[in-house]
Design a protein around this motif. Sequence first.
Motif, PDB file in Angstrom:
ATOM      1  N   TRP A 254       3.892  -0.276  -4.118  1.00  0.00           N
ATOM      2  CA  TRP A 254       2.399  -0.793  -4.631  1.00  0.00           C
ATOM      3  C   TRP A 254       1.192  -0.171  -4.009  1.00  0.00           C
ATOM      4  O   TRP A 254       0.307  -0.552  -4.125  1.00  0.00           O
ATOM      5  CB  TRP A 254       2.514  -2.350  -4.921  1.00  0.00           C
ATOM      6  CG  TRP A 254       3.063  -2.828  -5.856  1.00  0.00           C
ATOM      7  CD1 TRP A 254       4.327  -3.158  -6.275  1.00  0.00           C
ATOM      8  CD2 TRP A 254       2.337  -3.512  -6.911  1.00  0.00           C
ATOM      9  NE1 TRP A 254       4.321  -3.872  -7.287  1.00  0.00           N
ATOM     10  CE2 TRP A 254       3.369  -4.024  -7.933  1.00  0.00           C
ATOM     11  CE3 TRP A 254       1.025  -3.924  -7.257  1.00  0.00           C
ATOM     12  CZ2 TRP A 254       2.824  -4.747  -9.086  1.00  0.00           C
ATOM     13  CZ3 TRP A 254       0.520  -4.488  -8.285  1.00  0.00           C
ATOM     14  CH2 TRP A 254       1.640  -4.800  -9.235  1.00  0.00           C
TER      15      TRP A 254
ATOM     16  N   ASN B  18      -2.168   1.081  -5.506  1.00  0.00           N
ATOM     17  CA  ASN B  18      -2.931  -0.267  -6.019  1.00  0.00           C
ATOM     18  C   ASN B  18      -3.573  -1.023  -4.660  1.00  0.00           C
ATOM     19  O   ASN B  18      -4.557  -1.181  -4.753  1.00  0.00           O
ATOM     20  CB  ASN B  18      -1.978  -1.138  -6.905  1.00  0.00           C
ATOM     21  CG  ASN B  18      -2.722  -2.306  -7.278  1.00  0.00           C
ATOM     22  OD1 ASN B  18      -3.365  -3.007  -6.844  1.00  0.00           O
ATOM     23  ND2 ASN B  18      -2.593  -2.390  -8.892  1.00  0.00           N
TER      24      ASN B  18
ATOM     25  N   SER C 281      -6.141   1.089  -3.156  1.00  0.00           N
ATOM     26  CA  SER C 281      -6.951   1.645  -4.097  1.00  0.00           C
ATOM     27  C   SER C 281      -7.266   3.282  -3.820  1.00  0.00           C
ATOM     28  O   SER C 281      -8.286   3.587  -3.919  1.00  0.00           O
ATOM     29  CB  SER C 281      -8.365   0.922  -4.195  1.00  0.00           C
ATOM     30  OG  SER C 281      -8.194  -0.502  -4.294  1.00  0.00           O
TER      31      SER C 281
ATOM     32  N   HIS D 129       5.291   1.895 -11.578  1.00  0.00           N
ATOM     33  CA  HIS D 129       3.940   1.572 -11.790  1.00  0.00           C
ATOM     34  C   HIS D 129       2.980   2.835 -11.382  1.00  0.00           C
ATOM     35  O   HIS D 129       1.619   3.154 -11.997  1.00  0.00           O
ATOM     36  CB  HIS D 129       3.228   0.308 -11.308  1.00  0.00           C
ATOM     37  CG  HIS D 129       4.189  -0.862 -11.458  1.00  0.00           C
ATOM     38  ND1 HIS D 129       4.980  -0.948 -12.701  1.00  0.00           N
ATOM     39  CD2 HIS D 129       4.205  -1.851 -10.671  1.00  0.00           C
ATOM     40  CE1 HIS D 129       5.465  -2.243 -12.458  1.00  0.00           C
ATOM     41  NE2 HIS D 129       5.082  -2.795 -11.172  1.00  0.00           N
ATOM     42  N   GLU D 130       3.321   3.642 -10.521  1.00  0.00           N
ATOM     43  CA  GLU D 130       2.347   4.576  -9.918  1.00  0.00           C
ATOM     44  C   GLU D 130       2.571   5.797 -11.161  1.00  0.00           C
ATOM     45  O   GLU D 130       1.669   6.772 -11.052  1.00  0.00           O
ATOM     46  CB  GLU D 130       3.131   5.435  -8.795  1.00  0.00           C
ATOM     47  CG  GLU D 130       4.502   6.237  -9.316  1.00  0.00           C
ATOM     48  CD  GLU D 130       5.384   6.652  -7.925  1.00  0.00           C
ATOM     49  OE1 GLU D 130       4.635   6.744  -6.872  1.00  0.00           O
ATOM     50  OE2 GLU D 130       6.476   7.179  -8.261  1.00  0.00           O
TER      51      GLU D 130
ATOM     52  N   GLN E 105       2.236  -1.121 -16.923  1.00  0.00           N
ATOM     53  CA  GLN E 105       1.394  -0.636 -15.679  1.00  0.00           C
ATOM     54  C   GLN E 105       1.936   0.904 -15.613  1.00  0.00           C
ATOM     55  O   GLN E 105       2.923   1.304 -15.499  1.00  0.00           O
ATOM     56  CB  GLN E 105       1.951  -1.319 -14.485  1.00  0.00           C
ATOM     57  CG  GLN E 105       1.510  -2.779 -14.432  1.00  0.00           C
ATOM     58  CD  GLN E 105       1.260  -3.386 -13.061  1.00  0.00           C
ATOM     59  OE1 GLN E 105       0.376  -3.040 -12.330  1.00  0.00           O
ATOM     60  NE2 GLN E 105       2.072  -4.303 -12.429  1.00  0.00           N
TER      61      GLN E 105
ATOM     62  N   TRP F  94      -0.675   3.686 -13.268  1.00  0.00           N
ATOM     63  CA  TRP F  94      -1.917   3.608 -12.463  1.00  0.00           C
ATOM     64  C   TRP F  94      -2.598   5.012 -12.423  1.00  0.00           C
ATOM     65  O   TRP F  94      -3.630   5.307 -12.019  1.00  0.00           O
ATOM     66  CB  TRP F  94      -1.635   3.127 -11.162  1.00  0.00           C
ATOM     67  CG  TRP F  94      -1.242   1.649 -10.863  1.00  0.00           C
ATOM     68  CD1 TRP F  94      -1.406   0.650 -11.703  1.00  0.00           C
ATOM     69  CD2 TRP F  94      -0.250   1.431 -10.000  1.00  0.00           C
ATOM     70  NE1 TRP F  94      -0.880  -0.388 -11.468  1.00  0.00           N
ATOM     71  CE2 TRP F  94      -0.156  -0.031 -10.222  1.00  0.00           C
ATOM     72  CE3 TRP F  94       0.351   1.742  -8.734  1.00  0.00           C
ATOM     73  CZ2 TRP F  94       0.698  -1.064  -9.407  1.00  0.00           C
ATOM     74  CZ3 TRP F  94       1.217   1.115  -7.915  1.00  0.00           C
ATOM     75  CH2 TRP F  94       1.283  -0.418  -8.596  1.00  0.00           C
TER      76      TRP F  94
ATOM     77  N   ALA G 161      -3.284  -2.110 -15.040  1.00  0.00           N
ATOM     78  CA  ALA G 161      -3.319  -1.967 -13.532  1.00  0.00           C
ATOM     79  C   ALA G 161      -3.361  -3.727 -13.281  1.00  0.00           C
ATOM     80  O   ALA G 161      -4.341  -4.444 -14.031  1.00  0.00           O
ATOM     81  CB  ALA G 161      -4.075  -1.344 -12.877  1.00  0.00           C
TER      82      ALA G 161
ATOM     83  N   LYS H  29      -6.757  -6.415  -8.324  1.00  0.00           N
ATOM     84  CA  LYS H  29      -7.068  -6.731  -6.929  1.00  0.00           C
ATOM     85  C   LYS H  29      -8.573  -6.912  -6.683  1.00  0.00           C
ATOM     86  O   LYS H  29      -9.284  -6.423  -7.656  1.00  0.00           O
ATOM     87  CB  LYS H  29      -6.352  -5.829  -6.038  1.00  0.00           C
ATOM     88  CG  LYS H  29      -4.857  -5.699  -6.178  1.00  0.00           C
ATOM     89  CD  LYS H  29      -4.399  -6.500  -5.107  1.00  0.00           C
ATOM     90  CE  LYS H  29      -2.557  -6.902  -5.180  1.00  0.00           C
ATOM     91  NZ  LYS H  29      -2.109  -6.780  -6.488  1.00  0.00           N
TER      92      LYS H  29
ATOM     93  N   HIS I 236     -10.983  -3.943  -7.120  1.00  0.00           N
ATOM     94  CA  HIS I 236     -10.981  -3.106  -8.653  1.00  0.00           C
ATOM     95  C   HIS I 236     -12.045  -3.849  -9.494  1.00  0.00           C
ATOM     96  O   HIS I 236     -12.492  -4.868  -9.425  1.00  0.00           O
ATOM     97  CB  HIS I 236      -9.711  -3.488  -9.234  1.00  0.00           C
ATOM     98  CG  HIS I 236      -8.380  -3.090  -8.540  1.00  0.00           C
ATOM     99  ND1 HIS I 236      -7.110  -3.561  -8.840  1.00  0.00           N
ATOM    100  CD2 HIS I 236      -8.297  -2.517  -7.260  1.00  0.00           C
ATOM    101  CE1 HIS I 236      -6.226  -3.098  -8.108  1.00  0.00           C
ATOM    102  NE2 HIS I 236      -7.092  -2.216  -6.975  1.00  0.00           N
TER     103      HIS I 236
ATOM    104  N   HIS J  81      -9.424  -1.425 -12.874  1.00  0.00           N
ATOM    105  CA  HIS J  81      -9.337   0.080 -12.336  1.00  0.00           C
ATOM    106  C   HIS J  81      -9.840   0.278 -11.158  1.00  0.00           C
ATOM    107  O   HIS J  81     -11.171  -0.382 -10.781  1.00  0.00           O
ATOM    108  CB  HIS J  81      -9.600   1.058 -13.557  1.00  0.00           C
ATOM    109  CG  HIS J  81      -8.777   1.077 -14.534  1.00  0.00           C
ATOM    110  ND1 HIS J  81      -9.026   1.776 -15.857  1.00  0.00           N
ATOM    111  CD2 HIS J  81      -7.599   0.533 -14.713  1.00  0.00           C
ATOM    112  CE1 HIS J  81      -8.022   1.464 -16.673  1.00  0.00           C
ATOM    113  NE2 HIS J  81      -7.039   0.860 -15.971  1.00  0.00           N
TER     114      HIS J  81
END
Length: 481
Positions: free
Chosen positions: A91, A94, A97, A139-140, A187, A189, A196, A199, A202, A208
Motif C-alpha cells: 500500500w 497510496n 501519496s 492495487h499499484e 483498485q 492507482w 483508490a 486517505k 487525497h 486521487h
Amino acid sequence: MYRGSHLKLARRSFAIALLFATGSFNYAQLANEQPANHPVPAIQDTETTAQRDARMQWWREARFGMFIHWGLYSIPAGSWNGKRVPGPGEWIMNYASIPVSEYKALASQFNPTGFNAHDIVALAKSSGMKYIIVTTKHHEGFAMFDSKVDPFNIVAATPFKRDPLRELAAECRKQGMKLGFYYSQNQDWTAPGGYATLKDDHDPQTHHWDKAQDGSFDTYLHTKVIPQLRELLTNYGEFPVAIWFDTPATMTPERAAEIVKLLNQHPNLIWNNRLGGTYKGDTETPEQYIPAQGFPGRDWEACMTMNGTWGYKSYDTDFKSTETLLRNLIDIASKGGNYLLNIGPDSHGNVPAPEVERLHQMGQWLEVNGEAIYDTKATLFDVPTGTFSSTEKDKKGQPKFTPTWNWRSTTGPDKIYIEIFAWHGGSFHLDKLPRNVTGAYLLADSSHKPLKLTRTAGALDIELPAKPLDPIATVLVLNTN
Ligand code: FHN
C-alpha cells in the motif's frame, strides 16, 4: 419513499466508504445482504449441488495454500524518501501519496534475478501447501505478467523481461501444484479511472492524489481489467484454477456482470466473494482472522500474513511463531475452511528466510500429521473453541472472540482426529461422542499402538503417554463407525 430509499442508499454507501477507509470492510456481509438477481447469472447460480461439489473438490481437499504478494512495492520495501511508511508494504503508493510517474519509474529498477519458480513451488510443496495464489496485478496497477494490453508490466517495462507467471505455471504443472491468480479489479492507482481508497491527503471527491489518476472507471474496466483478465484466463494453459478478486468498492452489478461473462467461459474456475456487484462467488474470505464458527454451509478460506504485511517490508520482523501458524491451520481445518498463508518475496525475488523457516516447520508437522488436515471435514463436537468478551469489541464491532488452545477436531469418513495442544498426559476425556469409537492411536506413532479406552456412561477416556509426541500438536485418532 423515493427520498427514503435514496437516503438509505447514501447511508449505505457512506458506511461502505467508511469501512473501506478503516480497513474493516466485511465482504461477506455485503455479499449476503444483497439479492441474487444478477444481470448475468454466474455459474454458482445455475449449477447443481453435484456439479458444485465436483468443481470445489480439489479446493476442499487442499486445506492449505500459499498466497504470494509480489510487485514493484517490494523495491521501496516500506520506506519512501528515507521515511518508514505506515500500512502494509503493498500500500506504500497510496499511504505515501506517491505520484504516478515516480511510482511507475520503479519498474526500470525491477530486476528480480533471484526469482526461481522451481524453488517457490518446491517450497509450497514441502510446506504441505496444495495450491498457490499469486498477485498478477495488485492495487499499484503493475502487471506481473506479459500483458499486451498495458505496457506497465514486468516483461515490457523492466530489465528483468521475464514472465514469472509463465515460469510458475510451468513449475506448478511439473510439481503437481494448483495455481490461481489474484487480480485487483477495482483498485488501480496508476491507471486513469482506477479506484483508490480514500486517505486524508487525497482529493475527497476522486480519492486521487495525482491528476494522472483521473479518468473513467468504465474505460479502465474495458481497456485494462477485462482484456487483462482475458489474457490471464487464456495464456497459461490449465491455469488459473482460481481467481482471487479484491476490494470490490465501486463494482456495480453491471460492471461485475461483464467480468462474470468471461468467468463463465471457464466452468471449472473457482472465484472468491470479492468480485462485488452482488456476486457471492465460491468462497468467503475472512482476512487476518479466524471466525469463531467458520461459515457453515459456505466454503471459506482465511487469508493471513506471517508478519504484519502482505508485500515485502524490510523492517517488519514481527513474525508469528510456527506454533501460532500451525494452530491457525488446525483451527481453520476444524471449522471446515482453508488457510491461505502469505509470503512476500523481496525485490530480488527471494523469499524472506523467516518465512521459509516457518513453512518448512509446518511441512514437517504435516508430513507426519497431514492425514488429520487434508480432505477432512469440520469438527463433529459442539465444543466452543474460545470465549466471546462481554465488554470488548472486535474491528467489526462484534464481541471480541478469544480462542482457547486446548484441542480441536477434524473429521474423516471413519475417523475422528483430535489435535491436542494442551497435553495433560495420563488421559484424554470426552463427555459425549458423536460416533461409536472402536479404537484409538496417536498419528505420530508409526506403530499405531492401540490406546486403552475406558467408557463410562456415554463418556470416553483414552489413556495417553505422559509426554506429547509433538511439542505443538499431537494428533489422537479415533477409529469410528
Ligand atoms: O488491500 C488488500 C491487501 O493489500 C491484500 O491484498 C489483502 C489480501 O486479502 N486484500 C486487501 C485488503 O482486503
